[in-house]
Design an enzyme around this catalytic site. Structure first.
Site, PDB file in Angstrom:
ATOM      1  N   SER A  28       0.814  -1.119  -0.025  1.00 39.67           N
ATOM      2  CA  SER A  28       0.069   0.170   0.205  1.00 39.67           C
ATOM      3  C   SER A  28       0.897   1.180  -0.034  1.00 39.67           C
ATOM      4  CB  SER A  28      -0.802  -0.091   1.395  1.00 39.67           C
ATOM      5  OG  SER A  28       0.007  -0.053   2.566  1.00 39.67           O
ATOM      6  N   CYS A  29       2.168   1.095   0.387  1.00 38.30           N
ATOM      7  CA  CYS A  29       2.979   2.424   0.346  1.00 38.30           C
ATOM      8  C   CYS A  29       3.315   2.695  -0.993  1.00 38.30           C
ATOM      9  CB  CYS A  29       4.241   1.902   1.172  1.00 38.30           C
ATOM     10  SG  CYS A  29       4.145   1.667   2.736  1.00 38.30           S
ATOM     11  N   ILE A  30       3.876   4.126  -1.150  1.00 36.09           N
ATOM     12  CA  ILE A  30       4.233   4.572  -2.271  1.00 36.09           C
ATOM     13  C   ILE A  30       5.748   4.968  -2.471  1.00 36.09           C
ATOM     14  CG2 ILE A  30       4.089   6.678  -3.876  1.00 36.09           C
ATOM     15  CD1 ILE A  30       1.315   5.648  -3.927  1.00 36.09           C
ATOM     16  N   GLY A  93       1.033   1.952  -3.886  1.00 33.93           N
ATOM     17  CA  GLY A  93      -0.313   2.219  -3.540  1.00 33.93           C
ATOM     18  C   GLY A  93      -1.265   1.064  -3.942  1.00 33.93           C
TER      19      GLY A  93
END
Lengths: 162, 208
Positions: A28-30, A93
């Site tokens: 989910s991180c960018i 993401g």
């Protein structure tokens, strides 16, 4: 992936040419990169959440989209970049788990991370030239100052440069 | 309450909860597969959120994970996570026990559906035991979601949940082990409470 400077969760790392930035297993991180090809400098942030809480101390500005963007700008400008030449690329993401009703709420944090990052870049006047966000697969990213290409790797479908 | 306020007493109470939850899950899995299932001693540790995605191994390791969310008195996220190979081994074991075939010729969707059912049984048994312990009657559990992906990407999701509250993650993890013709097939249950939910659990247990 080849060796490079590792950008861990919530980290912000700067490299000058020749340099390479790597972030492994983004869910989910960018992974957000800002760079200036003329000044030959790039910096990457590994963003975990969309918005910082103003009432709380924030030891890692790379953690939130709204603090990571100004921090990266500051880092590359100090290293000789010019604001008007700055470009951005990002990947990540994703939503790792799909269950009914999960398009909102915490499972959708990846989508909100991408949206907030984009919004913050826009309000800072920085051009997002390439992005690969969303979906439900994890990604590893690698950015080299040799070609200014962000290589995005997913399990099963291989690598692509953006 | 911040996680750095947690005392050894709190951590022991959480370990006990996980022990009972995992015991129940092991029994359910064993009944499902018709084979003995062992469980390990639960790990309960406080780790910096920034280290979570590398805590259990290289972030690009290929894993299979089943996720479910439990609502009710103690809202929490539960994840059953395995090496991809172990997950496929567990699916084989399920097909062998139910249909006398390892199901290797079956389409991937069917194998995934079996994996999701295994995860569902393990995680809902876990959650039922925890809720019985705290005297909660009304619980509902989401349908399971399945991912086949990088270990780091799954754990990032876990880290992000804890990151909403602070800088520390409470990693609660226990191993289930199935003896399949001399090869161990392992899987881990991770319990990740919603922000603020651990306080509810601890106060129900009378240690807060």
């Amino acid at each position: 992936m080849e060796k490079g400077q590792h950008v861990g969760m919530a980290d912000t790392v700067l490299v000058k040419h020749p340099g390479k930035l790597v972030s492994l297993g983004l869910g989910s991180c960018i992974g957000l990169v800002l760079y200036d090809e003329t000044a030959k400098v790039a910096a990457m942030a590994h963003i975990m959440l969309p918005e910082s809480r103003k009432d709380k101390e924030n030891p890692k500005p790379g953690k939130f989209a709204d603090t990571a963007v100004p921090t990266l700008i500051d880092m590359v400008l100090r290293a000789g970049a010019k604001k008007e030449r700055l470009k951005a690329k990002m990947a990540g993401g994703s939503q790792m788990f799909n269950v009914p009703g999960s398009k909102t709420g915490f499972l959708a944090v990846g989508t909100r991370n991408a949206e907030e990052t984009e919004k913050n870049l826009k309000s800072a006047g920085i051009k997002l030239v390439a992005s690969d966000t969303g979906g439900n697969k994890g990604r590893s990213v690698e950015f080299s100052t040799d070609d200014w290409i962000l290589i995005v790797k997913t399990l099963g479908t291989g690598k692509q440069g953006i | 309450m911040e996680y750095n306020d947690f005392s050894p007493l709190h951590l022991d109470a959480i370990r006990e909860v996980v022990n009972i939850g995992a015991g129940n899950a092991a029994t359910a899995l064993s009944e499902m597969l018709g084979k003995p299932v062992d469980m390990g001693v639960p790990d309960v540790e406080l780790v910096s959120i920034y280290e979570v995605s590398e805590h259990f191994g290289p972030p690009e390791d290929f894993v299979a994970a089943v996720y479910t969310h439990g609502e009710g008195t103690f809202p929490c996220n539960l994840i059953f996570i395995q090496d991809e190979e172990a997950a496929q081994g567990m699916v084989d074991a399920m097909f062998i026990s139910r249909m006398n075939t390892d199901g290797r010729d079956f389409p991937p969707e069917m194998r995934d559906s079996a994996l999701s059912e295994l995860g569902n049984i393990i995680l809902s048994s876990f959650l039922n035991a925890v809720n019985r312990m705290i005297g909660s009657e009304s619980i509902s559990i989401s349908v399971p979601g399945v991912a086949h992906d990088m270990l780091g990407a799954i754990l990032e999701f876990v880290a992000s949940i804890f990151a909403q509250s602070g800088e520390l993650a409470l990693l609660v993890n226990t191993t289930l082990k199935l003896d399949q013709e001399g090869t161990d097939i392992k899987g881990n249950i991770m319990m990740v409470p919603d922000p603020g939910a651990l306080e509810i659990l601890l106060s129900k247990l009378g240690v807060l």
